[in-house]
Design a protein around this motif. Structure first.
Motif, PDB file in Angstrom:
ATOM      1  N   CYS A   1     -13.971 -10.866   8.377  1.00 35.88           N
ATOM      2  CA  CYS A   1     -15.264 -11.069   9.034  1.00 35.88           C
ATOM      3  C   CYS A   1     -15.517 -10.007  10.097  1.00 35.88           C
ATOM      4  N   VAL A   2     -14.441  -9.528  10.718  1.00 42.60           N
ATOM      5  CA  VAL A   2     -14.572  -8.465  11.711  1.00 42.60           C
ATOM      6  C   VAL A   2     -14.927  -7.151  11.018  1.00 42.60           C
ATOM      7  N   ARG A   3     -14.281  -6.891   9.896  1.00 46.25           N
ATOM      8  CA  ARG A   3     -14.547  -5.676   9.132  1.00 46.25           C
ATOM      9  C   ARG A   3     -15.968  -5.658   8.573  1.00 46.25           C
ATOM     10  N   TYR A   4     -16.502  -6.812   8.199  1.00 46.97           N
ATOM     11  CA  TYR A   4     -17.880  -6.869   7.703  1.00 46.97           C
ATOM     12  C   TYR A   4     -18.852  -6.271   8.716  1.00 46.97           C
ATOM     13  N   CYS A   5     -18.511  -6.407   9.986  1.00 45.88           N
ATOM     14  CA  CYS A   5     -19.369  -5.909  11.056  1.00 45.88           C
ATOM     15  C   CYS A   5     -18.938  -4.524  11.553  1.00 45.88           C
ATOM     16  N   GLY A   6     -17.937  -3.950  10.913  1.00 48.68           N
ATOM     17  CA  GLY A   6     -17.470  -2.623  11.301  1.00 48.68           C
ATOM     18  C   GLY A   6     -16.431  -2.624  12.397  1.00 48.68           C
ATOM     19  N   GLY A   7     -15.996  -3.816  12.822  1.00 50.22           N
ATOM     20  CA  GLY A   7     -14.991  -3.905  13.872  1.00 50.22           C
ATOM     21  C   GLY A   7     -13.600  -3.583  13.364  1.00 50.22           C
ATOM     22  N   GLU A   8     -12.671  -3.459  14.298  1.00 50.52           N
ATOM     23  CA  GLU A   8     -11.275  -3.136  13.974  1.00 50.52           C
ATOM     24  C   GLU A   8     -10.410  -4.376  14.179  1.00 50.52           C
ATOM     25  N   VAL A   9      -9.594  -4.700  13.189  1.00 47.54           N
ATOM     26  CA  VAL A   9      -8.709  -5.862  13.264  1.00 47.54           C
ATOM     27  C   VAL A   9      -7.341  -5.427  13.771  1.00 47.54           C
ATOM     28  N   VAL A  10      -6.857  -6.143  14.786  1.00 48.37           N
ATOM     29  CA  VAL A  10      -5.515  -5.912  15.314  1.00 48.37           C
ATOM     30  C   VAL A  10      -4.728  -7.206  15.130  1.00 48.37           C
ATOM     31  N   PHE A  11      -3.592  -7.114  14.464  1.00 48.83           N
ATOM     32  CA  PHE A  11      -2.800  -8.296  14.162  1.00 48.83           C
ATOM     33  C   PHE A  11      -1.730  -8.519  15.219  1.00 48.83           C
ATOM     34  N   ALA A  12      -1.620  -9.762  15.678  1.00 52.97           N
ATOM     35  CA  ALA A  12      -0.519 -10.185  16.531  1.00 52.97           C
ATOM     36  C   ALA A  12       0.499 -10.903  15.654  1.00 52.97           C
ATOM     37  N   ASP A  13       1.736 -10.976  16.086  1.00 56.05           N
ATOM     38  CA  ASP A  13       2.752 -11.665  15.292  1.00 56.05           C
ATOM     39  C   ASP A  13       2.610 -13.176  15.461  1.00 56.05           C
TER      40      ASP A  13
END
Length: 393
Positions: free
Chosen positions: A89-101
């Motif tokens: 959903c973040v990528r749909y808006c062009g945002g960058e996803v950062v994963f936490a563990d």
């Protein structure tokens, strides 16, 4: 056992069928009264002020990201142990996803991992957090809300697995998943294997009236029929002293993410027995926990946790592939939840690699979701337990 036992299954009753037939015979198949009825009942069940019914859980996530104005380049934190839509959903808006563990004890996004990410970057680097109530276990959003306020972040709670779930806050109060007390927005799914099934479908809950009104507009092409919001003149619209009845305005770029009335009718019917289904899920979880505790091949399990909604019951085992294949020979169709999102080929292109999230990756090597649904009989449940134990004996 000859009958197939899936990991999840819908339960459609004669009452469900009757309400769908009645709705199909009514004047409205979509955009009718069943939508508002379902929204009102669901908001009451969850404890939120507002609810917005949409086409599916993914649409709900996308609309949340749009309503919170995620823009290209903005960074949002989520967990790698989730269905891809939580990140997409973040990528749909062009945002960058950062994963936490994840926390290896709870399988949920790890608070300390998120705090470390935030503390390692200048203020303003991140815009939001999307915690996931994975498997039905509620994230302690009170802690995350304090973190969000410190760093000026919003929260979208992905509650697809947890209608009826809750955690207990620092004051001893029960906080229902999706009630809006700590997250700006929360989302739910009504896919057939979820607690409430409407075929496809989703719901967004919020306590924020401004976000609620924006969601209503975004789910229907960005169109409004509220004349107090119109920007074109009455004369342009073709009226004299008032806007004519046909008039409407598209004021932003929205989507057709509506739910149909017959889906809403089915969801509303299922909602009426949601607590019964939740009780059965918790009883099944208690039997699994009792049967597997102390066995040497069990590395971890969902266990009995207060407030857990048990969309899934997960065990961690050695030789997961062997168990998975053996269960299938016995007509038990367990499933794996989930392949770490950061290691999907799409996300690898952004630089994510094996070793980045060690707890999530270790969990994936051992996890398997056992059958969990309210119509699972005691006989079937015992057969699943006995079959798992037999494989390792």
């Amino acid at each position: 056992m000859e009958k197939a036992i899936p990991y999840g299954r819908q339960n459609i009753t004669p009452e469900d069928i009757e309400v769908v037939i009645t709705t199909l015979q009514s004047d409205y198949l979509t955009q009718g009264p069943m939508i508002a009825a379902f929204e009102e009942a669901f908001a009451h069940y969850i404890g939120s002020r507002y609810a917005v019914a949409v086409a599916n859980g993914t649409a709900a996530l996308h609309l949340c990201a749009l309503a919170l104005e995620v823009t290209p380049g903005q960074k949002v934190i989520t967990t790698p142990i989730t269905f891809a839509a939580s990140a997409n959903c973040v990528r749909y808006c062009g945002g960058e996803v950062v994963f936490a563990d994840i926390d290896p004890e709870t399988y949920l996004i790890d608070y300390d991992s998120v705090k470390k990410l935030l503390g390692a970057s200048p203020q303003g680097t991140y815009q939001g957090i999307i915690p996931v109530d994975f498997a039905g276990r509620a994230v302690d959003l009170e802690k995350f809300k304090a973190l969000a306020q410190e760093y000026n972040l919003w929260i979208i709670e992905d509650s697809c697995h947890s209608p009826g779930g809750y955690f207990t806050d620092s004051k001893g109060k029960q906080q229902n998943c999706g009630n809006g007390a700590f997250a700006e927005l929360a989302i739910f799914s009504f896919h057939p294997v979820k607690h409430i099934a409407s075929g496809e479908g989703g719901m967004i809950t919020t306590n924020d009236k401004k976000l609620y009104n924006r969601l209503l507009q975004l789910r229907t092409h960005g169109i409004t029929k509220n004349e107090t919001l119109y920007t074109n003149s009455i004369e342009f619209a073709g009226g004299d002293t008032h806007y004519p009845g046909w008039y409407m305005e598209m004021q932003t770029l929205g989507f057709n993410y509506r739910l149909t009335d017959f889906q809403a009718a089915l969801g509303l019917s299922q909602l009426k027995r949601a607590d019964d289904g939740l009780g059965r899920r918790r009883a099944i979880a208690a039997q699994y926990e009792k049967a597997f505790t102390g066995l040497p091949f069990i590395k971890g399990q969902s266990g009995v946790v207060e407030g857990h909604a048990y969309h899934l019951y997960v065990i961690e085992v050695e030789d997961r592939l062997g168990l998975y294949n053996y269960l299938r020979t016995q007509n038990i169709f367990a499933q794996i939840h989930y392949i770490p999102c950061h290691l999907m080929p799409y996300y690898r292109q952004f630089g994510w690699k094996e070793g980045d999230k060690p707890f999530a990756e270790q969990y994936y090597k051992h996890c398997i979701s056992l059958p969990m649904y309210p119509t699972l009989t005691d006989e079937e449940l015992q057969f699943v337990i006995d079959t798992v134990i037999r494989y390792y004996s």
